[in-house]
Design an enzyme around this catalytic site. Structure first.
Site, PDB file in Angstrom:
ATOM      1  N   ARG A  17       2.909 -15.235 -32.357  1.00  0.00           N
ATOM      2  CA  ARG A  17       2.837 -14.647 -31.019  1.00  0.00           C
ATOM      3  C   ARG A  17       1.703 -15.215 -30.181  1.00  0.00           C
ATOM      4  O   ARG A  17       1.583 -14.927 -28.988  1.00  0.00           O
ATOM      5  CB  ARG A  17       2.647 -13.123 -31.128  1.00  0.00           C
ATOM      6  CG  ARG A  17       3.766 -12.426 -31.855  1.00  0.00           C
ATOM      7  CD  ARG A  17       3.510 -10.948 -31.918  1.00  0.00           C
ATOM      8  NE  ARG A  17       3.634 -10.344 -30.606  1.00  0.00           N
ATOM      9  CZ  ARG A  17       4.766  -9.895 -30.096  1.00  0.00           C
ATOM     10  NH1 ARG A  17       5.880  -9.973 -30.791  1.00  0.00           N
ATOM     11  NH2 ARG A  17       4.797  -9.372 -28.896  1.00  0.00           N
ATOM     12  N   TRP A  77      -2.893 -14.988 -27.352  1.00  0.00           N
ATOM     13  CA  TRP A  77      -2.368 -16.023 -26.470  1.00  0.00           C
ATOM     14  C   TRP A  77      -3.082 -15.773 -25.137  1.00  0.00           C
ATOM     15  O   TRP A  77      -2.845 -14.766 -24.479  1.00  0.00           O
ATOM     16  CB  TRP A  77      -0.851 -15.889 -26.312  1.00  0.00           C
ATOM     17  CG  TRP A  77      -0.228 -17.009 -25.545  1.00  0.00           C
ATOM     18  CD1 TRP A  77       0.136 -18.225 -26.031  1.00  0.00           C
ATOM     19  CD2 TRP A  77       0.115 -17.019 -24.155  1.00  0.00           C
ATOM     20  NE1 TRP A  77       0.682 -18.996 -25.032  1.00  0.00           N
ATOM     21  CE2 TRP A  77       0.677 -18.287 -23.865  1.00  0.00           C
ATOM     22  CE3 TRP A  77      -0.004 -16.095 -23.115  1.00  0.00           C
ATOM     23  CZ2 TRP A  77       1.122 -18.645 -22.600  1.00  0.00           C
ATOM     24  CZ3 TRP A  77       0.441 -16.446 -21.852  1.00  0.00           C
ATOM     25  CH2 TRP A  77       0.997 -17.710 -21.605  1.00  0.00           C
ATOM     26  N   ASN A  95      -2.475  -6.503 -25.689  1.00  0.00           N
ATOM     27  CA  ASN A  95      -1.473  -7.516 -25.376  1.00  0.00           C
ATOM     28  C   ASN A  95      -0.944  -7.167 -23.989  1.00  0.00           C
ATOM     29  O   ASN A  95      -0.595  -6.015 -23.741  1.00  0.00           O
ATOM     30  CB  ASN A  95      -0.338  -7.446 -26.415  1.00  0.00           C
ATOM     31  CG  ASN A  95       0.843  -8.308 -26.046  1.00  0.00           C
ATOM     32  OD1 ASN A  95       0.699  -9.292 -25.319  1.00  0.00           O
ATOM     33  ND2 ASN A  95       2.016  -7.960 -26.544  1.00  0.00           N
ATOM     34  N   GLY A  96      -0.906  -8.146 -23.076  1.00  0.00           N
ATOM     35  CA  GLY A  96      -0.393  -7.871 -21.728  1.00  0.00           C
ATOM     36  C   GLY A  96      -1.417  -8.238 -20.687  1.00  0.00           C
ATOM     37  O   GLY A  96      -2.365  -8.985 -20.967  1.00  0.00           O
ATOM     38  N   HIS A 149      23.830 -40.329  -9.786  1.00  0.00           N
ATOM     39  CA  HIS A 149      23.259 -39.779  -8.551  1.00  0.00           C
ATOM     40  C   HIS A 149      21.729 -39.820  -8.572  1.00  0.00           C
ATOM     41  O   HIS A 149      21.090 -39.165  -7.756  1.00  0.00           O
ATOM     42  CB  HIS A 149      23.760 -38.346  -8.336  1.00  0.00           C
ATOM     43  CG  HIS A 149      25.246 -38.269  -8.203  1.00  0.00           C
ATOM     44  ND1 HIS A 149      25.916 -38.759  -7.115  1.00  0.00           N
ATOM     45  CD2 HIS A 149      26.193 -37.815  -9.056  1.00  0.00           C
ATOM     46  CE1 HIS A 149      27.222 -38.581  -7.283  1.00  0.00           C
ATOM     47  NE2 HIS A 149      27.415 -38.002  -8.465  1.00  0.00           N
ATOM     48  N   LYS A 155      13.914 -28.661 -26.963  1.00  0.00           N
ATOM     49  CA  LYS A 155      13.363 -28.678 -28.333  1.00  0.00           C
ATOM     50  C   LYS A 155      12.373 -29.832 -28.480  1.00  0.00           C
ATOM     51  O   LYS A 155      11.318 -29.680 -29.068  1.00  0.00           O
ATOM     52  CB  LYS A 155      14.475 -28.831 -29.386  1.00  0.00           C
ATOM     53  CG  LYS A 155      15.328 -27.636 -29.607  1.00  0.00           C
ATOM     54  CD  LYS A 155      14.729 -26.601 -30.526  1.00  0.00           C
ATOM     55  CE  LYS A 155      14.249 -25.361 -29.854  1.00  0.00           C
ATOM     56  NZ  LYS A 155      15.036 -24.526 -29.070  1.00  0.00           N
ATOM     57  N   CYS A 194       0.382 -12.461 -27.926  1.00  0.00           N
ATOM     58  CA  CYS A 194      -0.635 -11.730 -28.643  1.00  0.00           C
ATOM     59  C   CYS A 194       0.021 -10.845 -29.699  1.00  0.00           C
ATOM     60  O   CYS A 194       1.024 -10.187 -29.451  1.00  0.00           O
ATOM     61  CB  CYS A 194      -1.504 -10.845 -27.753  1.00  0.00           C
ATOM     62  SG  CYS A 194      -2.394 -11.758 -26.511  1.00  0.00           S
ATOM     63  N   GLU A 229       9.040 -29.196 -26.405  1.00  0.00           N
ATOM     64  CA  GLU A 229       8.119 -28.179 -26.914  1.00  0.00           C
ATOM     65  C   GLU A 229       7.532 -28.548 -28.269  1.00  0.00           C
ATOM     66  O   GLU A 229       6.416 -28.151 -28.593  1.00  0.00           O
ATOM     67  CB  GLU A 229       8.771 -26.791 -26.953  1.00  0.00           C
ATOM     68  CG  GLU A 229       9.874 -26.630 -27.945  1.00  0.00           C
ATOM     69  CD  GLU A 229      10.458 -25.220 -27.957  1.00  0.00           C
ATOM     70  OE1 GLU A 229       9.711 -24.264 -27.761  1.00  0.00           O
ATOM     71  OE2 GLU A 229      11.671 -25.098 -28.172  1.00  0.00           O
ATOM     72  N   GLU A 268      19.247 -28.175 -24.109  1.00  0.00           N
ATOM     73  CA  GLU A 268      18.593 -27.554 -25.270  1.00  0.00           C
ATOM     74  C   GLU A 268      17.931 -28.617 -26.154  1.00  0.00           C
ATOM     75  O   GLU A 268      16.812 -28.431 -26.640  1.00  0.00           O
ATOM     76  CB  GLU A 268      19.634 -26.732 -26.053  1.00  0.00           C
ATOM     77  CG  GLU A 268      19.159 -26.106 -27.348  1.00  0.00           C
ATOM     78  CD  GLU A 268      17.999 -25.128 -27.193  1.00  0.00           C
ATOM     79  OE1 GLU A 268      17.614 -24.789 -26.062  1.00  0.00           O
ATOM     80  OE2 GLU A 268      17.455 -24.724 -28.232  1.00  0.00           O
ATOM     81  N   LYS A 328       5.687 -17.099 -29.181  1.00  0.00           N
ATOM     82  CA  LYS A 328       7.083 -16.770 -29.471  1.00  0.00           C
ATOM     83  C   LYS A 328       7.649 -15.730 -28.518  1.00  0.00           C
ATOM     84  O   LYS A 328       8.780 -15.814 -28.095  1.00  0.00           O
ATOM     85  CB  LYS A 328       7.162 -16.267 -30.911  1.00  0.00           C
ATOM     86  CG  LYS A 328       8.550 -15.894 -31.378  1.00  0.00           C
ATOM     87  CD  LYS A 328       9.319 -17.122 -31.757  1.00  0.00           C
ATOM     88  CE  LYS A 328      10.735 -16.815 -32.183  1.00  0.00           C
ATOM     89  NZ  LYS A 328      11.590 -17.985 -31.982  1.00  0.00           N
TER      90      LYS A 328
HETATM   91  C1  F6R Z   1      12.487 -22.335 -27.038  1.00  0.00           C
HETATM   92  C2  F6R Z   1      12.310 -20.896 -27.063  1.00  0.00           C
HETATM   93  C3  F6R Z   1      12.137 -20.196 -25.769  1.00  0.00           C
HETATM   94  C4  F6R Z   1      12.838 -18.822 -25.790  1.00  0.00           C
HETATM   95  C5  F6R Z   1      12.531 -18.052 -24.490  1.00  0.00           C
HETATM   96  C6  F6R Z   1      13.245 -16.725 -24.463  1.00  0.00           C
HETATM   97  O1  F6R Z   1      12.670 -22.850 -28.322  1.00  0.00           O
HETATM   98  O2  F6R Z   1      12.284 -20.283 -28.092  1.00  0.00           O
HETATM   99  O3  F6R Z   1      12.575 -20.961 -24.699  1.00  0.00           O
HETATM  100  O4  F6R Z   1      14.206 -19.032 -25.935  1.00  0.00           O
HETATM  101  O5  F6R Z   1      11.154 -17.847 -24.394  1.00  0.00           O
HETATM  102  O6  F6R Z   1      12.847 -15.914 -25.517  1.00  0.00           O
HETATM  103  P1  F6R Z   1      13.692 -14.655 -25.932  1.00  0.00           P
HETATM  104  O7  F6R Z   1      15.006 -15.141 -26.451  1.00  0.00           O
HETATM  105  O8  F6R Z   1      12.883 -13.971 -26.981  1.00  0.00           O
HETATM  106  O9  F6R Z   1      13.872 -13.811 -24.699  1.00  0.00           O
END
Ligand code: F6R
Length: 619
Positions: A27, A75, A101-102, A511, A492, A2, A495, A488, A614
Site C-alpha cells: 500500500r 505512501w 491514511n488519507g 494519423h 504494465k 498507506c 509501471e 494494458e 496498490k
Molecule cells: C495497474 C494497476 C492500477 C489499478 C488502478 C485501479 O497495474 O494495478 O492501474 O488497476 O489503480 O485500482 P482498483 O482496481 O483497485 O480500483
C-alpha cells in the site's frame, strides 16, 4: 495508500504489528513506523524507506515489550518521505501516537490554531495535527475514543486514523471516513488494519466499519471489547463476516515475486470467478446482483467507470456489452467522470470496476452516479470494501488477494465478471438466445485451461524480454478488443520497467504515431483471430507490414494456426484460438510476463514499483 495496523491482546504488539505491516507494504513503502504502549509510557520508532529500514532500526534500538501497539507504512502525500514525516506522529508530551491514511484537507487551518495555542509541530504532514488535537481533547473528556470522536468532527477530507494513548494502555482506537479500516476479532485479541491481510494469520473473523465511525478495542473482554459508534457517539450497527481465504493466499508460495505467483494463479482465478454462477441448465444465475430484472430491462445506457487496469477491463467490456445487448455503453476514467457533468438518469446502469474496492476516484464517480439516480453495480475483488458497500449491487471477482502492485489476475477476473454481466443483461432482456449464452459460457469455461497453456509456453517471451532490457521505447498495437489489450500491455511495461511504452489502436498509427517508428523499435502487435472478423485481421496484417517497412522490430501475438502473420513477425508469440471477444483473456498474459521479466532484467522491484501504491485512496 498507506497501510495501518493496530493491535491489542496478549502477544508482542511489535511482532504482530510488524508482521501486519509486511503484508500491507504493497500500500506504500516510502517510510514505516510503530508505537507500543509499555511500562506506563509510549515508545515509538520510525524510518524513511522500506519496512526493512525500520526493522534494522529496531534491532539497533529495541523498543520495550508491550501488548498494545500501532504501525504504519506510508505512501507520501503531505511532506516528503523522511524520518520526520514518517508515522506515527506524537503530541508534544509524547503520550499520544497516531497513524493516518488519507488527506486532512483543513490541516493548515488546524495547524495554525495549534501553533497559536503553543503546540510545536515538527513535520510537514497533515497527520501531526491529529496527535496534538487528540492530546488536547483527551485531557478534558472520557477517554481516547471520545477524544477521537471530537477530533473527527473537526476534520475535513478522507482519513483512517488509529491511535493509542499512554494513559489507556489497554485501548486502541480507530476512525474512518472515505478510507478503509477493518476490525479483526480473535480469541483474546483484536486488530485494526487497512486490509484483512494484516491479521489473517491470527483470525478470519472480521467486522466491517461504516463511514464516519469510531471503533474502540479494549483488552478486557476483547471481542465484546469492540465498540463501534458514529462520530456523535451513537452506537453503530456492526456487520461481521468471515474472510474466505487464509494466510497462505497472502504468501509468495515459493515465487520470487507476488506478481509471478499472481500471474500463475490466473487459471484458477478465472475458473473461480465463474464458479456457482452457471445453473444446471447452463443459464446464468447472478441472483447475487439483487437488481430486479424489471430494472435491468429498462436500462437504456451503461456507463463503466474505473481507473488504470480496471479501466482497460471496462474498455473491453464495452465491446461485449454493446454486441450482446445492443445497449449503448460508455467507458470513462473515474477521475474524469463527475467533472464533465455526465448525463445520467434512473435508467442508467453504472458499472464501477475496482480490484481494491477503495479507489477514491472510482468511489467518487459512483457516488456522483447514485446522486443522479443511476443504478450502480460494482465489480470488485475485495469483500466488504467501500465501493461494493456503497453500490446497489456487487459481483465479486474471486481472484483471491492481489498483493503485487501491478494488477494481473484481478484484470482477467474483471473481464470474466464483465462478460457475465453482459451475458446476463442479454439473458434478462432477451437480446441473446439461451443457446447462444450457453455457447459463450462454454467458451469462458475453457479459458482457464487456455490460460494455463499460454503460461506453459512463456519461456521465449522471457528470453525476448531480457534481450530488450536496454531499449528506451516499446509500442503496442491492437484493433477492436486488442486495442485495450495494447493499452494494458503498455501500462504494465511503464509501471514495472519504467520505460516509455504506449498503446495505440493500429488504425490510428497513420494519423501520427507512425512517426515514432524507427530502426529496431520493438512493436508488440495483438492480432485478432482470422476466423472472427477477418476484415480486422487483414487490416492489422497490413499495419504490421507498414511498420516493418519502416524498421520496427515486430513482436506478433497471434493465435495458433494464423499463418498469414508469419512472414512479418520478427518474433511470434502463439496464443490459443478463442472467440474474438474473449481473446483479451489469453492475449494479456504474455504481456504481463513480458513486463515482469523486462523489469526484473532492469533490476527493478517488481512487486513495489517506484512512486506507486496498490490501493489509491486519494483523488
Ligand atoms: C495497474 C494497476 C492500477 C489499478 C488502478 C485501479 O497495474 O494495478 O492501474 O488497476 O489503480 O485500482 P482498483 O482496481 O483497485 O480500483
Amino acid at each position: 495508500m498507506c497501510g495501518i495496523v493496530g493491535y491489542v491482546g496478549s502477544q508482542s504488539a511489535l511482532d504482530v504489528v510488524l508482521a501486519g505491516l509486511k503484508r500491507l507494504e504493497y500500500r506504500g513503502y516510502d517510510s514505516a513506523g510503530v508505537a507500543v504502549l509499555a511500562d506506563g509510557g509510549l515508545a515509538s520508532a520510525r524510518k524513511a524507506g522500506k519496512l526493512a529500514n525500520l526493522e534494522k532500526e529496531l534491532v539497533e534500538r529495541p523498543l520495550p515489550a508491550g501488548a498494545t501497539g500501532i504501525g504504519h507504512t506510508r505512501w507520501a502525500t503531505h511532506g516528503g518521505p523522511t524520518d520526520v514525516n514518517a508515522h506515527p506522529h506524537l503530541d508534544n508530551a509524547g503520550r499520544v501516537a497516531v497513524v493516518h491514511n488519507g488527506i486532512i484537507e483543513n490541516f493548515a487551518e488546524l495547524r495554525a490554531e495549534l501553533a497559536e495555542r503553543g503546540h510545536v509541530l515538527e513535520s510537514e504532514t497533515d497527520t501531526e495535527v491529529v496527535a496534538h488535537l487528540l492530546a488536547e481533547e483527551f485531557s478534558g473528556c472520557a477517554g481516547l475514543a471520545e477524544a477521537m470522536r471530537l477530533v473527527c468532527r473537526r476534520l475535513e477530507g478522507a482519513f483512517t486514523l488509529v491511535a493509542v494513548h499512554a494513559d489507556e494502555p489497554d485501548v486502541v482506537v480507530g476512525a474512518r471516513r472515505n478510507s478503509p479500516l477493518v476490525v479483526g476479532v480473535g480469541e483474546d485479541e483484536a486488530f485494526l488494519a487497512s486490509d484483512v491481510a494484516a491479521f489473517i494469520a491470527h483470525t478470519r473473523s472480521a467486522i466491517e466499519l461504516g463511514q464516519d465511525q469510531v471503533v474502540e478495542l479494549r483488552r478486557d473482554g476483547v471481542g465484546d471489547g469492540v465498540t463501534v459508534t458514529d462520530f456523535d457517539g451513537r452506537p453503530a450497527e456492526v456487520r461481521s463476516y468471515h474472510v474466505d481465504w487464509d494466510a497462505s493466499a497472502a504468501e509468495k508460495g515459493g515465487y520470487d515475486y507476488f506478481m509471478l505467483k499472481e500471474i500463475a494463479e490466473q487459471p484458477k482465478a478465472v475458473a473461480d470467478t465463474l464458479l456457482g454462477r452457471i445453473g444446471v441448465d447452463g443459464a446464468l444465475t447472478l441472483d447475487e446482483l439483487r437488481i430486479p430484472a424489471a430494472v435491468l430491462k429498462e436500462v437504456d445506457k451503461v456507463v463503466i467507470v474505473a481507473c488504470g487496469t480496471a479501466f482497460h477491463a471496462g474498455l473491453i467490456a464495452k465491446y461485449a456489452i454493446e454486441h450482446w445487448t445492443r445497449i449503448p455503453c460508455e467507458v470513462e476514467l473515474a477521475s474524469e467522470f463527475r467533472y464533465r457533468d455526465p448525463i445520467l438518469g434512473g435508467r442508467s446502469l453504472v458499472i464501477a470496476i475496482s480490484q481494491s474496492g477503495e479507489t477514491m476516484d472510482t468511489l467518487m464517480a459512483l457516488r456522483h452516479a447514485r446522486d443522479q439516480g443511476a443504478t450502480v453495480l460494482a465489480i470488485c475483488n475485495t469483500n466488504g470494501s467501500t465501493i461494493p458497500r456503497e453500490s446497489d449491487a456487487v459481483l465479486y471477482t474471486h481472484a483471491g488477494p492481489e498483493v503485487a502492485v501491478a494488477s494481473t489476475k484481478a484484470f482477467l477476473t474483471q473481464l470474466v465478471a464483465c462478460y457475465l454481466v453482459a451475458l446476463y443483461l442479454g439473458q434478462v432482456r432477451g437480446t441473446k438466445w439461451g443457446d447462444e449464452i450457453r455457447a459463450v459460457i462454454r467458451d469462458l469455461a475453457d479459458i482457464s485451461g487456455e490460460v494455463e497453456r499460454v503460461l506453459e509456453t512463456m519461456e521465449p517471451v522471457r528470453t525476448l524480454a531480457r534481450s530488450l532490457s536496454d531499449k528506451r521505447t516499446v509500442l503496442f498495437l491492437g484493433r477492436h478488443v486488442g486495442y485495450p489489450v495494447a493499452l494494458e500491455g503498455a501500462l504494465k511495461l511503464k509501471e514495472l520497467a519504467y520505460m516509455h511504452a504506449e498503446g495505440f489502436a493500429a488504425g490510428e498509427l497513420k494519423h501520427g504515431p507512425i512517426a515514432l517508428i524507427e530502426d529496431d523499435v520493438p512493436v508488440v502487435v495483438i492480432v485478432p483471430s482470422p476466423k472472427g472478423r477477418s476484415v480486422l485481421h487483414d487490416k492489422i496484417v497490413s499495419n504490421i507490414q507498414e511498420i516493418r517497412a519502416r524498421g520496427a522490430r515486430t513482436i506478433v501475438i497471434a493465435e495458433e494456426g494464423d499463418e498469414a502473420v508469419v512472414p512479418y513477425a520478427d518474433h511470434l508469440v502463439r496464443i490459443p484460438a478463442t472467440p474474438t471477444l474473449l481473446q483479451p483473456l489469453v492475449a494479456a498474459v504474455p504481456l504481463q510476463v513480458f513486463a515482469c521479466e523486462l523489469a526484473t532484467a532492469r533490476g527493478n522491484e517488481v512487486d513495489q514499483p517506484r512512486n506507486l501504491a496498490k490501493s489509491v485512496t486519494v483523488e
